[in-house]
Write a protein that holds these residues in place. Structure first.
Motif, PDB file in Angstrom:
ATOM      1  N   LEU A   1       4.742   5.071  -8.854  1.00 14.29           N
ATOM      2  CA  LEU A   1       4.049   5.429 -10.085  1.00 14.29           C
ATOM      3  C   LEU A   1       4.933   6.119 -11.124  1.00 14.29           C
ATOM      4  O   LEU A   1       4.908   5.742 -12.298  1.00 14.29           O
ATOM      5  CB  LEU A   1       2.846   6.310  -9.727  1.00 14.29           C
ATOM      6  N   PRO A   2       5.762   7.127 -10.728  1.00 11.47           N
ATOM      7  CA  PRO A   2       6.604   7.767 -11.741  1.00 11.47           C
ATOM      8  C   PRO A   2       7.537   6.781 -12.439  1.00 11.47           C
ATOM      9  O   PRO A   2       7.694   6.837 -13.667  1.00 11.47           O
ATOM     10  CB  PRO A   2       7.404   8.798 -10.938  1.00 11.47           C
TER      11      PRO A   2
ATOM     12  N   ALA B   1      12.527   9.749 -22.007  1.00 17.09           N
ATOM     13  CA  ALA B   1      12.008   8.891 -20.948  1.00 17.09           C
ATOM     14  C   ALA B   1      13.141   8.244 -20.155  1.00 17.09           C
ATOM     15  O   ALA B   1      13.071   8.140 -18.924  1.00 17.09           O
ATOM     16  CB  ALA B   1      11.099   7.820 -21.538  1.00 17.09           C
TER      17      ALA B   1
ATOM     18  N   PRO C   1       1.753   3.699  -4.761  1.00 23.62           N
ATOM     19  CA  PRO C   1       1.608   5.059  -5.290  1.00 23.62           C
ATOM     20  C   PRO C   1       2.945   5.764  -5.490  1.00 23.62           C
ATOM     21  O   PRO C   1       3.098   6.531  -6.433  1.00 23.62           O
ATOM     22  CB  PRO C   1       0.757   5.776  -4.234  1.00 23.62           C
ATOM     23  N   LEU C   2       3.927   5.469  -4.616  1.00 25.34           N
ATOM     24  CA  LEU C   2       5.217   6.151  -4.745  1.00 25.34           C
ATOM     25  C   LEU C   2       5.985   5.674  -5.972  1.00 25.34           C
ATOM     26  O   LEU C   2       6.825   6.391  -6.503  1.00 25.34           O
ATOM     27  CB  LEU C   2       6.059   5.923  -3.480  1.00 25.34           C
TER      28      LEU C   2
ATOM     29  N   VAL D   1      16.882  10.081  -7.587  1.00 27.61           N
ATOM     30  CA  VAL D   1      16.198  10.702  -6.448  1.00 27.61           C
ATOM     31  C   VAL D   1      15.873   9.645  -5.394  1.00 27.61           C
ATOM     32  O   VAL D   1      16.135   9.821  -4.199  1.00 27.61           O
ATOM     33  CB  VAL D   1      14.908  11.426  -6.908  1.00 27.61           C
TER      34      VAL D   1
ATOM     35  N   VAL E   1      17.367   9.615  -1.552  1.00 23.57           N
ATOM     36  CA  VAL E   1      16.502   9.815  -0.377  1.00 23.57           C
ATOM     37  C   VAL E   1      16.364   8.515   0.412  1.00 23.57           C
ATOM     38  O   VAL E   1      16.312   8.534   1.653  1.00 23.57           O
ATOM     39  CB  VAL E   1      15.119  10.344  -0.825  1.00 23.57           C
TER      40      VAL E   1
ATOM     41  N   VAL F   1       9.754   6.833 -25.866  1.00 22.58           N
ATOM     42  CA  VAL F   1       9.652   8.254 -26.150  1.00 22.58           C
ATOM     43  C   VAL F   1      10.963   8.929 -25.748  1.00 22.58           C
ATOM     44  O   VAL F   1      11.572   8.561 -24.740  1.00 22.58           O
ATOM     45  CB  VAL F   1       8.475   8.870 -25.369  1.00 22.58           C
TER      46      VAL F   1
ATOM     47  N   ILE G   1       5.567   4.882 -14.976  1.00 23.31           N
ATOM     48  CA  ILE G   1       5.191   5.697 -16.139  1.00 23.31           C
ATOM     49  C   ILE G   1       6.391   5.902 -17.066  1.00 23.31           C
ATOM     50  O   ILE G   1       6.305   5.673 -18.272  1.00 23.31           O
ATOM     51  CB  ILE G   1       4.628   7.050 -15.670  1.00 23.31           C
ATOM     52  N   PHE G   2       7.523   6.320 -16.493  1.00 21.73           N
ATOM     53  CA  PHE G   2       8.696   6.559 -17.333  1.00 21.73           C
ATOM     54  C   PHE G   2       9.237   5.257 -17.899  1.00 21.73           C
ATOM     55  O   PHE G   2       9.780   5.229 -18.993  1.00 21.73           O
ATOM     56  CB  PHE G   2       9.787   7.278 -16.534  1.00 21.73           C
TER      57      PHE G   2
ATOM     58  N   LEU H   1      14.492  10.700 -17.695  1.00 20.61           N
ATOM     59  CA  LEU H   1      13.567  10.900 -16.575  1.00 20.61           C
ATOM     60  C   LEU H   1      13.566   9.692 -15.660  1.00 20.61           C
ATOM     61  O   LEU H   1      13.527   9.817 -14.433  1.00 20.61           O
ATOM     62  CB  LEU H   1      12.154  11.147 -17.110  1.00 20.61           C
TER      63      LEU H   1
ATOM     64  N   LEU I   1       0.834  -1.206   0.000  1.00 17.50           N
ATOM     65  CA  LEU I   1       0.000   0.000   0.000  1.00 17.50           C
ATOM     66  C   LEU I   1       0.865   1.250   0.000  1.00 17.50           C
ATOM     67  O   LEU I   1       0.526   2.271  -0.600  1.00 17.50           O
ATOM     68  CB  LEU I   1      -0.896  -0.039   1.240  1.00 17.50           C
ATOM     69  N   ILE I   2       2.032   1.175   0.671  1.00 21.04           N
ATOM     70  CA  ILE I   2       2.908   2.337   0.769  1.00 21.04           C
ATOM     71  C   ILE I   2       3.668   2.555  -0.534  1.00 21.04           C
ATOM     72  O   ILE I   2       3.785   3.668  -1.027  1.00 21.04           O
ATOM     73  CB  ILE I   2       3.899   2.141   1.946  1.00 21.04           C
TER      74      ILE I   2
ATOM     75  N   GLY J   1       6.930   4.155 -20.792  1.00 21.28           N
ATOM     76  CA  GLY J   1       7.005   5.102 -21.903  1.00 21.28           C
ATOM     77  C   GLY J   1       8.400   5.229 -22.476  1.00 21.28           C
ATOM     78  O   GLY J   1       8.741   6.260 -23.054  1.00 21.28           O
TER      79      GLY J   1
END
Lengths: 242, 208
Positions: free
Chosen positions: B168-169, B182, B165-166, B192, B196, B179, B172-173, B185, B161-162, B176
């Motif tokens: 997701l980026p 990508a 959502p984190l 990052v 962190v 492109v 997506i990259f 990114l 659950l934690i 994709g």
């Protein structure tokens, strides 16, 4: 700030502030919704369905603003070890999640007559959905930590990690959205030019919802402090009996 | 010190009988989709990158309950703290070991999954590069989630659950990746997360 970290002093202020904030919120919300639902003209394009905006926009603002305040409270709890900040974060999270859910539901109800569908994978809708998931993750972790007892450091760290990630998510979702389809629907255009007759009830209900949010957070904080006091007292009684 | 910690973590992963689980899980998920959406080769080839990324994301979460919780319970973490070793270092070593433990076998299994889904060689190669760039972020997120949920009931489900959502980026990259931009990114998202991750995980592990 440390002056107000004392729970007793906080409770003294909160006891007076809660009814004032709550009544102010109810009055402003009632005024905003009454003007919005009955006394304002329908939109020349959207017709009557524009009235959902008076619930949707304040809920969106509180869902997003709620996460910011959750992150600030969590940072305060981690850095200065304020016990009140931890309680504030725990009080904010369910309220923020609820407003995010209201925003999503009201938006989807508005989307059906306007766009012809309950859901589109628009960048804004998707970001809001992810925000709801972030809230749910925080709530689950916080509940699990509360069961174990302790300072809730994990939940606070998660809130901060989430707030770092939020702009990245927002950017990536926008990038993804432009990649897959031209943005045929833009939420921003609908409200870019807003008539003053529609703006007044909107501002009133935004202010009203915000005060209500504050009142909910204050009530929840007071309830949590009261629970902590009950726990401490029953523990003392159990020790005295043993 | 970092090297010694990393070697220990890697040995623990290599010697555990669960080492093959994420890879087998990954291939199984890839094999499950043709049954779910039908064996149409064109459709499968079109959605294959997405399937493989979701399978990789879930595979990275599979060992999350064994990443840190056993060391917290048996006192290894306390011993490391008592010896004055920075927890950030411990977590960085764990991220590296977890990445080697799940991502490298997963990359080795990618051709198998690719064949099952009818992926052509060029797309498969690009996907492999994207996985190479993106999986460090998944490893970092998994270790952070492991640190946050160590010692909590239902830690595995909570970690899912934690993380989802984190992550997701990265997803997506990663998907994709045909492109322009990508890959950069994706690399940025990984950097990052790696920057962190050790600090967030260490802060969560610190005794109160």
């Amino acid at each position: 700030m440390h002056r107000y970290a004392n729970p007793t002093r906080f409770l003294k202020i909160a006891r007076v502030a809660t009814p004032i904030v709550a009544l102010l919120g109810l009055a402003l919300t009632a005024a905003g919704l009454w003007i919005g639902l009955f006394a304002s003209p329908p939109d020349y394009q959207q017709g009557e369905s524009v009235r959902i905006m008076y619930v949707h926009v304040p809920a969106a603002w509180l869902g997003a603003g709620g996460y910011m305040s959750l992150a600030i409270a969590s940072a305060t709890a981690l850095i200065w070890r304020h016990p009140l900040a931890t309680i504030a974060a725990r009080a904010i999270a369910p309220a923020g999640a609820a407003f995010t859910a209201i925003c999503l539901v009201s938006g989807s109800l508005w989307g059906k007559p306007t766009w012809g569908t309950y859901w589109v994978w628009d960048a804004r809708l998707t970001s809001m959905l992810v925000l709801l998931f972030l809230y749910l993750g925080y709530l689950a972790l916080s509940a699990s930590e509360a069961e174990k007892g302790g300072e809730q450091r994990g939940a606070a760290i998660l809130a901060l990690v989430g707030v770092i990630n939020l702009p990245i998510i927002k950017y990536s979702v926008e990038w993804w959205n432009t990649l897959h389809q031209g943005s045929s629907i833009s939420v921003a255009n609908a409200s870019s030019k807003i008539a003053p007759e529609l703006l007044t009830p909107l501002l009133l209900s935004v202010a009203g919802f915000s005060f209500l949010f504050g009142a909910i957070v204050l009530m929840r904080m007071r309830a949590m402090l009261a629970w902590a006091r009950v726990d401490a007292r029953s523990r003392r009684m159990a020790e005295a009996l043993a | 010190m970092l090297w010694a910690l990393f070697r220990r973590d890697l040995l623990l992963i290599a010697r555990s009988p669960a080492i093959w689980l994420p890879v087998m899980f990954f291939v199984l998920v890839a094999a499950l989709f043709p049954f779910a959406v039908g064996p149409d080769a064109r459709l499968l080839a079109r959605i294959a990158p997405g399937i493989i990324w979701v399978a990789a994301l879930l595979a990275s979460l599979l060992p999350v309950e064994t990443l840190l919780a056993p060391d917290v319970e048996d006192g290894s973490i306390d011993q490391l703290i008592a010896r004055g070793i920075a927890l950030e270092l411990v977590c960085a070593a764990r991220i590296a070991a977890h990445w080697l433990g799940f991502a490298v076998p997963l990359l080795a299994a990618l051709p198998v999954a690719g064949v099952l889904l009818g992926l052509d060689a060029a797309t498969g190669l690009r996907l492999g590069l994207a996985l190479l760039l993106g999986t460090p972020a998944l490893a970092s997120l998994a270790v952070v989630a492991a640190a946050l949920t160590a010692g909590l009931k239902g830690g595995g489900a909570l970690a899912g659950l934690i993380v989802l959502p984190l992550a997701l980026p990265v997803l997506i990259f990663g998907v994709g990746s045909d492109v322009a931009g990508a890959f950069r990114l994706l690399g940025a998202a990984s950097l990052v997360a790696l920057a962190v991750g050790p600090f967030a995980a260490a802060a969560a592990l610190k005794p109160e």
